[in-house]
Enzyme design. Structure first.
Site, short mmCIF file in Angstrom:
data_model
loop_
_atom_site.label_atom_id
_atom_site.label_comp_id
_atom_site.label_asym_id
_atom_site.label_seq_id
_atom_site.Cartn_x
_atom_site.Cartn_y
_atom_site.Cartn_z
N ASP A 96 7.82 21.03 67.58
CA ASP A 96 9.17 21.40 67.49
C ASP A 96 9.49 22.56 68.60
OD1 ASP A 96 9.06 23.87 66.27
OD2 ASP A 96 9.74 23.07 64.38
N ASP A 280 9.72 16.78 57.61
CA ASP A 280 8.20 17.56 57.55
C ASP A 280 8.93 18.65 56.49
OD1 ASP A 280 10.46 18.85 59.67
OD2 ASP A 280 8.90 20.39 59.24
N CYS A 331 -2.83 9.07 40.53
CA CYS A 331 -3.13 9.40 41.97
C CYS A 331 -4.50 8.98 42.30
CB CYS A 331 -2.92 10.83 42.21
SG CYS A 331 -3.18 11.49 43.81
N CYS A 333 -6.01 10.03 45.21
CA CYS A 333 -6.57 10.97 46.03
C CYS A 333 -7.99 11.57 45.49
CB CYS A 333 -5.69 12.15 46.27
SG CYS A 333 -6.06 13.54 45.18
N CYS A 336 -8.28 13.84 42.65
CA CYS A 336 -7.97 13.17 41.29
C CYS A 336 -9.00 12.33 41.04
CB CYS A 336 -6.65 12.49 41.20
SG CYS A 336 -5.30 13.78 41.43
N HIS A 362 -4.41 16.70 47.28
CA HIS A 362 -3.52 16.10 46.38
C HIS A 362 -2.08 16.32 46.78
CE1 HIS A 362 -2.00 14.80 42.49
NE2 HIS A 362 -1.22 16.03 42.44
ZN LIG Z 1 -4.46 13.38 43.52
#
Ligand SMILES: [Zn+2]
Length: 380
Positions: A96, A280, A331, A333, A336, A362
């Site tokens: 930006d 964003d 989740c 990820c 997790c 996460h």
């Molecule tokens: Zn997670």
């Protein structure tokens, strides 16, 4: 990869203005809705590019112009071959213009003054006066080398009322014309890659000013449309209202970007439902660092989605000290899949570095999963 920028409509939601768009950039394709993790200072706090790839991020906001002018400076970025190489990110990138940062600085008048010529600010280390205007911002963004660059704008403060909003809008429009002229002379980065130029709609919380700004922006040769101002992402009800005012005026084939939206997963669901494609926000990683972890589930809500449940947990709470569950059961990820709330609680309480990494993974993953769920909902 073709050295080109294009955007096209892929799918529309049956009832809502939500849609799936595809952007082609010299550093790869991006399918929207897409959340852009923010690497303002040429890095994402506690996350590596590998972590971002794991979260299925296809585009990031990398290397903000103001910060990069201050340090490491354009000479170093150019000598390394641009921001993609510098920060080790090979996919799409937006940078930006520095407009938002100079607004924040101008509130502390002594270090930054904004006038018709642009922003004049003191280098935080050397004390040297630097000038940022539409031409120097475009020049810097060519050296940064992002796939999408932004026209230099005066971000509308929320405290100045109509007069301030009108002044910011007029100036933004004048600067936009210069930005477009500079870009028209050469639309490539310093490394030969095609760059897309987006303009920013200002107008604060005033309907007629937003419409006026939209009309002006649409007359310029721009590749995409951003909606800016302090109110966007900060007041979500107003953000939704502003999008509703201007959406009927926007062309279908250009990317629509709300700047600074993404305090939590529901905010993404809300703006995409209104017809926005990209956004964003620093909040997911900042929340993670401060111990606020997204926790909820995506449920069907009248042909769309809602993020329900606790929505967020505060990992510092002692109820998590012996909690064997992951942050979020649904989740997938890395955090997790491998760690318990008890472990994260312990890391957080002790201030151990691993906490910042695992928690940021996460929260970013939840934002990108929210985007994927929206694409799936639209049959993408
Ligand atoms: Zn997670």
């Amino acid at each position: 990869m073709p050295n080109t920028y294009q955007s096209e409509l892929i799918k529309k939601h049956a009832r809502l203005p939500a849609r799936i768009m595809r952007m082609m950039t010299p550093h790869g394709e991006v399918t929207t809705p897409a959340f852009m993790p923010v690497g303002t200072r040429a890095m994402l706090n506690y996350l590596t590019p590998a972590d971002l790839l794991q979260s299925e991020s296809e585009i990031i906001l990398g290397g903000n112009t103001y910060h990069m002018l201050c340090t490491p400076g354009m000479e170093i970025i150019q000598s390394i071959g641009g921001m993609h190489k510098f920060m080790g990110w090979n996919k799409a990138m937006l940078t930006d213009s520095g407009g938002f940062q100079v607004l924040s600085l101008s509130k502390k008048g002594s270090i930054c003054i904004i006038d018709e010529e642009g922003a004049h600010f003191k280098h935080p280390i050397t004390g040297k006066i630097l000038h940022l205007n539409s031409q120097t911002s475009i020049d810097a963004q060519k050296i940064i080398g992002a796939d999408i660059i932004m026209a230099f704008d005066q971000c509308t403060p929320e405290t100045g009322g109509r007069e301030a909003a009108l002044a910011a809008l007029d100036r933004t429009h004048r600067w936009l014309v210069t930005s477009c002229e500079a870009h028209a002379k050469n639309s490539n980065s310093a490394y030969g890659f095609k760059q897309a130029l987006f303009g920013i709609i200002q107008g604060g919380s005033f309907r007629d000013l937003r419409e006026q700004s939209t009309e002006f922006i649409l007359q310029q040769p721009l590749d995409g449309i951003a909606i800016g101002g302090e109110v966007i992402g900060f007041d979500m009800q107003k953000t939704a209202e502003i999008i509703d005012w201007i959406r009927p005026m926007l062309p279908e084939n250009k990317i629509r970007y709300t700047m600074g939206v993404g305090l939590n997963p529901q905010d993404l669901l809300d703006v995409v439902a209104k017809g926005i494609d990209i956004f964003d926000c620093v909040a997911p990683t900042r929340n993670a660092r401060h111990g606020t972890l997204y926790c909820g589930e995506w449920v069907d809500d009248n042909d769309w989605l809602a993020f329900k449940g606790e929505k967020r947990i505060l990992i510092k709470k002692s109820i998590y000290a012996r909690d064997e569950n992951p942050i979020m059961h649904n989740c997938d990820c890395y955090t997790c899949r491998n760690f318990s709330r008890a472990y994260l609680h312990y890391l957080f309480k002790e201030g151990l570095i691993a906490y910042f990494h695992l928690s940021s993974i996460h929260n970013i993953h939840v934002m990108q999963t929210t985007c994927r769920k929206m694409r799936e909902k639209m049959g993408g």
